[in-house]
Design an enzyme around this catalytic site. Structure first.
Site, PDB file in Angstrom:
ATOM      1  N   GLY A  50     -71.281  48.249  61.906  1.00  0.00           N
ATOM      2  CA  GLY A  50     -70.345  47.145  61.701  1.00  0.00           C
ATOM      3  C   GLY A  50     -70.467  46.203  62.870  1.00  0.00           C
ATOM      4  O   GLY A  50     -71.569  45.799  63.222  1.00  0.00           O
ATOM      5  N   GLU A  51     -69.359  45.914  63.498  1.00  0.00           N
ATOM      6  CA  GLU A  51     -69.364  44.989  64.636  1.00  0.00           C
ATOM      7  C   GLU A  51     -68.631  45.686  65.778  1.00  0.00           C
ATOM      8  O   GLU A  51     -67.424  45.901  65.708  1.00  0.00           O
ATOM      9  CB  GLU A  51     -68.686  43.687  64.206  1.00  0.00           C
ATOM     10  CG  GLU A  51     -69.357  42.456  64.779  1.00  0.00           C
ATOM     11  CD  GLU A  51     -69.118  42.314  66.260  1.00  0.00           C
ATOM     12  OE1 GLU A  51     -70.068  42.013  67.005  1.00  0.00           O
ATOM     13  OE2 GLU A  51     -67.982  42.535  66.681  1.00  0.00           O
ATOM     14  N   SER A  52     -69.384  46.025  66.813  1.00  0.00           N
ATOM     15  CA  SER A  52     -68.829  46.920  67.834  1.00  0.00           C
ATOM     16  C   SER A  52     -67.664  46.298  68.604  1.00  0.00           C
ATOM     17  O   SER A  52     -66.725  47.010  68.979  1.00  0.00           O
ATOM     18  CB  SER A  52     -69.927  47.370  68.796  1.00  0.00           C
ATOM     19  OG  SER A  52     -70.516  46.263  69.441  1.00  0.00           O
ATOM     20  N   CYS A  82     -75.583  52.528  64.699  1.00  0.00           N
ATOM     21  CA  CYS A  82     -75.647  51.097  65.039  1.00  0.00           C
ATOM     22  C   CYS A  82     -74.443  50.667  65.888  1.00  0.00           C
ATOM     23  O   CYS A  82     -74.412  51.000  67.071  1.00  0.00           O
ATOM     24  CB  CYS A  82     -75.815  50.274  63.777  1.00  0.00           C
ATOM     25  SG  CYS A  82     -76.472  48.641  64.121  1.00  0.00           S
ATOM     26  N   HIS A 185     -79.443  52.812  60.229  1.00  0.00           N
ATOM     27  CA  HIS A 185     -78.390  53.125  59.250  1.00  0.00           C
ATOM     28  C   HIS A 185     -78.878  54.110  58.185  1.00  0.00           C
ATOM     29  O   HIS A 185     -79.188  53.683  57.065  1.00  0.00           O
ATOM     30  CB  HIS A 185     -77.967  51.844  58.522  1.00  0.00           C
ATOM     31  CG  HIS A 185     -77.293  50.832  59.371  1.00  0.00           C
ATOM     32  ND1 HIS A 185     -75.937  50.817  59.583  1.00  0.00           N
ATOM     33  CD2 HIS A 185     -77.792  49.779  60.053  1.00  0.00           C
ATOM     34  CE1 HIS A 185     -75.622  49.797  60.362  1.00  0.00           C
ATOM     35  NE2 HIS A 185     -76.725  49.155  60.667  1.00  0.00           N
ATOM     36  N   GLU A 187     -77.185  55.864  56.412  1.00  0.00           N
ATOM     37  CA  GLU A 187     -76.203  55.835  55.313  1.00  0.00           C
ATOM     38  C   GLU A 187     -76.576  54.823  54.238  1.00  0.00           C
ATOM     39  O   GLU A 187     -75.959  54.803  53.175  1.00  0.00           O
ATOM     40  CB  GLU A 187     -74.796  55.553  55.874  1.00  0.00           C
ATOM     41  CG  GLU A 187     -74.530  54.128  56.369  1.00  0.00           C
ATOM     42  CD  GLU A 187     -75.007  53.865  57.801  1.00  0.00           C
ATOM     43  OE1 GLU A 187     -75.783  54.668  58.345  1.00  0.00           O
ATOM     44  OE2 GLU A 187     -74.602  52.816  58.362  1.00  0.00           O
TER      45      GLU A 187
HETATM   46  N1  LIG Z   1     -75.383  46.907  61.952  1.00  0.00           N
HETATM   47  C1  LIG Z   1     -74.636  47.005  63.012  1.00  0.00           C
HETATM   48  O1  LIG Z   1     -73.823  47.922  63.174  1.00  0.00           O
HETATM   49  C2  LIG Z   1     -74.753  45.859  63.977  1.00  0.00           C
HETATM   50  C3  LIG Z   1     -74.097  46.070  65.313  1.00  0.00           C
HETATM   51  C4  LIG Z   1     -73.659  44.744  65.891  1.00  0.00           C
HETATM   52  N2  LIG Z   1     -74.766  43.879  66.183  1.00  0.00           N
HETATM   53  C5  LIG Z   1     -72.791  44.973  67.129  1.00  0.00           C
HETATM   54  O2  LIG Z   1     -73.113  44.544  68.174  1.00  0.00           O
HETATM   55  O3  LIG Z   1     -71.783  45.564  67.018  1.00  0.00           O
END
Ligand SMILES: NC(=O)CC[C@H](N)C(=O)O
Length: 205
Positions: A50-52, A82, A185, A187
């Site tokens: 996701g987006e960390s 990720c 990923h 998943e």
């Molecule tokens: N597919 C992903 O989880 C991307 C990570 C995202 N670029 C981040 O910095 O959180």
């Protein structure tokens, strides 16, 4: 530990549904985790892609950051893909100043290492501890691991093919004790072998 451990997926943001399906496919019972009480009852936890920065902000807002750190220190098995890998790093390059680290693996991770969103990247990687041939790895705005301490074990690297460029040889899967992380990923591919490896780590814990 029962044969079907209860594995939570942190469900604040990210590809939660895909991890729930992969865990079920890997022979675990899967459930979402959004509150401390839900965190307290799982045998293992997945931090999704996701987006960390967003996930880290929501972890603090939902009062999960300290309980999660405490459970990891207590030996809770955790798997991050990720964005989840980024959260598990002790140190990141390219993070936001207000980004919280959960920690758990003594590694330095570079965010968005492979390039921009449009530059997603795929490769077949040999994965130590996963039998049955290489794992097809899908990288989406992924991090890679710049360095790991001796406490952590490198499980996979990007193969050094001509097309891999700067990504060739980079570390993309790491384990330290009961904490596992992949830059890619699994998943998303329907191949549940990495989730099965994690479910086995939870059974052994
Ligand atoms: N597919 C992903 O989880 C991307 C990570 C995202 N670029 C981040 O910095 O959180």
């Amino acid at each position: 530990m029962s044969d079907r451990p209860l594995i939570g997926v942190l469900a604040l943001q990210g590809d939660v549904r895909e991890h729930l399906a992969a865990l079920t496919g890997a022979g675990a019972d899967a459930t979402t985790v959004r509150r401390p009480a839900e965190l307290a009852r799982v045998d293992g936890l997945v931090l999704p892609g996701g987006e960390s920065t967003t996930i880290s902000r929501l972890l603090a807002a939902f009062d999960l950051l300290d309980p999660l750190r405490a459970r990891i220190a207590d030996g809770l098995p955790v798997y991050g893909s990720c964005a989840g890998m980024i959260l598990l790093a002790e140190k990141i390059i390219g993070g936001r100043p207000d980004q919280h680290q959960v920690g758990g693996i003594d590694m330095v991770v570079r965010r968005n290492a492979f390039g921009r969103q449009v530059d997603s990247f795929e490769a077949d990687v040999d994965f130590t501890g996963v039998g049955g041939g290489p794992v097809h790895a899908v990288f989406i705005r992924a991090p890679w691991v710049e360095s790991v301490s001796a406490a952590a074990e490198v499980l996979a690297r990007v193969p050094e093919t001509p097309g891999a460029g700067e990504a060739g040889g980079r570390i993309v899967a790491v384990r330290q004790g009961r904490v596992l992380a992949t830059a890619f990923h699994p998943e998303l591919t329907g191949d549940h072998r990495v989730h099965r490896l994690f479910a086995d780590m939870v059974r052994e814990a």
